[in-house]
Write a protein that holds these residues in place. Structure first.
Motif, mmCIF file in Angstrom:
data_model
loop_
_atom_site.group_PDB
_atom_site.id
_atom_site.type_symbol
_atom_site.label_atom_id
_atom_site.label_comp_id
_atom_site.label_asym_id
_atom_site.label_seq_id
_atom_site.Cartn_x
_atom_site.Cartn_y
_atom_site.Cartn_z
ATOM 1 N N GLY A 1 106.008 14.129 0.181
ATOM 2 C CA GLY A 1 105.362 12.851 0.432
ATOM 3 C C GLY A 1 105.069 12.639 1.905
ATOM 4 O O GLY A 1 105.265 13.527 2.738
ATOM 5 N N LYS A 2 104.588 11.423 2.203
ATOM 6 C CA LYS A 2 104.191 11.044 3.553
ATOM 7 C C LYS A 2 104.689 9.637 3.837
ATOM 8 O O LYS A 2 104.574 8.753 2.996
ATOM 9 C CB LYS A 2 102.662 11.111 3.652
ATOM 10 C CG LYS A 2 102.076 10.584 4.939
ATOM 11 C CD LYS A 2 100.557 10.567 4.892
ATOM 12 C CE LYS A 2 100.000 9.363 4.192
ATOM 13 N NZ LYS A 2 100.202 8.090 4.880
ATOM 14 N N GLU A 3 105.245 9.431 5.030
ATOM 15 C CA GLU A 3 105.674 8.092 5.430
ATOM 16 C C GLU A 3 104.457 7.173 5.531
ATOM 17 O O GLU A 3 103.390 7.597 5.982
ATOM 18 C CB GLU A 3 106.416 8.134 6.787
ATOM 19 C CG GLU A 3 107.895 8.421 6.671
ATOM 20 C CD GLU A 3 108.210 9.903 6.556
ATOM 21 O OE1 GLU A 3 107.339 10.721 6.880
ATOM 22 O OE2 GLU A 3 109.331 10.232 6.130
ATOM 23 N N SER A 4 104.616 5.925 5.126
ATOM 24 C CA SER A 4 103.485 4.995 5.087
ATOM 25 C C SER A 4 102.877 4.729 6.464
ATOM 26 O O SER A 4 101.685 4.493 6.572
ATOM 27 C CB SER A 4 103.910 3.673 4.437
ATOM 28 O OG SER A 4 104.999 3.115 5.137
ATOM 29 N N ARG A 5 103.660 4.798 7.520
ATOM 30 C CA ARG A 5 103.125 4.512 8.851
ATOM 31 C C ARG A 5 102.370 5.697 9.452
ATOM 32 O O ARG A 5 101.711 5.573 10.476
ATOM 33 C CB ARG A 5 104.241 4.059 9.801
ATOM 34 C CG ARG A 5 105.196 5.141 10.183
ATOM 35 C CD ARG A 5 106.243 4.700 11.196
ATOM 36 N NE ARG A 5 107.116 5.813 11.493
ATOM 37 C CZ ARG A 5 106.870 6.750 12.398
ATOM 38 N NH1 ARG A 5 105.780 6.681 13.129
ATOM 39 N NH2 ARG A 5 107.710 7.741 12.588
ATOM 40 N N LYS A 6 102.464 6.873 8.827
ATOM 41 C CA LYS A 6 101.830 8.079 9.361
ATOM 42 C C LYS A 6 100.508 8.369 8.658
ATOM 43 O O LYS A 6 100.352 8.085 7.472
ATOM 44 C CB LYS A 6 102.770 9.280 9.209
ATOM 45 C CG LYS A 6 104.040 9.142 10.038
ATOM 46 C CD LYS A 6 104.931 10.356 9.876
ATOM 47 C CE LYS A 6 106.196 10.217 10.708
ATOM 48 N NZ LYS A 6 107.148 11.302 10.472
ATOM 49 N N SER A 7 99.595 8.977 9.412
ATOM 50 C CA SER A 7 98.279 9.291 8.832
ATOM 51 C C SER A 7 98.298 10.595 8.040
ATOM 52 O O SER A 7 97.448 10.814 7.178
ATOM 53 C CB SER A 7 97.224 9.377 9.936
ATOM 54 O OG SER A 7 97.585 10.364 10.882
ATOM 55 N N ALA A 8 99.271 11.456 8.333
ATOM 56 C CA ALA A 8 99.365 12.736 7.626
ATOM 57 C C ALA A 8 100.830 13.045 7.341
ATOM 58 O O ALA A 8 101.717 12.540 8.027
ATOM 59 C CB ALA A 8 98.758 13.849 8.485
ATOM 60 N N PRO A 9 101.079 13.865 6.330
ATOM 61 C CA PRO A 9 102.469 14.243 6.048
ATOM 62 C C PRO A 9 103.053 15.074 7.182
ATOM 63 O O PRO A 9 102.328 15.598 8.019
ATOM 64 C CB PRO A 9 102.373 15.070 4.760
ATOM 65 C CG PRO A 9 100.951 15.233 4.430
ATOM 66 C CD PRO A 9 100.134 14.471 5.414
#
Length: 198
Positions: free
Chosen positions: A92-100
């Motif tokens: 997954g990817k953190e919501s605050r980041k644009s990419a994993p």
């Protein structure tokens, strides 16, 4: 949500991890700011002093960087009592980041609070205080006999066990054994690996 009150210092990688832990844990939370801990003399002194006095609950991401930081902190705080908390490797990817992340897995900040709380409790840190957890007395010989070490399929078998009990597959042999003793027993491992029940 009620927080777990801890006497130990909680050590995490970054400020967003600290924010996440602050919603779960009532105690001193110190973010080491990733690899900057390698050169931050003041923070190293602080970790050693507080760690020796209070103990450490160490929570890092389950990626390569997280394990390097964990090992480094364990080495500089070798006289402190350290409780290692491991989070599962979840894509997954953190919501605050644009990419994993580079390895495509969630870090401490991105893990669901319920999963994070379960990981903390599995390490022996509960609402009723820190408890010594030692479910079983597995040995390195048991790992070999179960096909988890030193056999042709050991890597595949370890991955299977790690997925089943929700731990990262990058653990050293020593840490792997420590976590297995805390979270499972030989019979349960036989069931996971081979579907065998005694």
């Amino acid at each position: 949500m009620e927080k777990i009150k801890v006497n130990q210092i909680v050590v995490v990688e970054g400020k967003y991890d600290a924010i996440k832990l602050d919603s779960i844990v009532d105690g001193i939370i110190i973010a080491v700011n990733g690899f900057s801990i390698f050169k931050d003399t003041d923070k190293k002194i602080l970790l050693k002093e507080l760690g020796n006095k209070n103990g450490i609950i160490l929570i890092t991401d389950s990626d390569t960087a997280g394990f390097k930081i964990r090992t480094y902190i364990q080495n500089i705080c070798k006289n402190a009592e350290i409780i290692n908390v491991y989070i599962p490797q979840i894509k997954g990817k953190e919501s605050r980041k644009s990419a994993p992340s580079k390895e495509g897995t969630l870090g401490v900040e991105g893990i669901n609070k319920d999963i994070l709380l379960r990981c903390i409790e599995q390490a022996g840190v509960t609402f009723s205080g820190t408890q010594l957890i030692n479910k079983s007395n597995l040995t390195y010989l048991d790992l070999f006999e179960l096909g988890l070490s030193g056999t042709d399929n050991s890597s595949k078998n370890r991955d299977k066990v790690c997925k089943a009990i929700g731990i990262p597959n990058k653990l050293s042999k020593k840490s792997f054994l420590e976590v297995l003793n805390r979270m499972t027993d030989k019979q349960q491992l036989q069931e996971i690996l081979y579907g065998e029940k005694n």
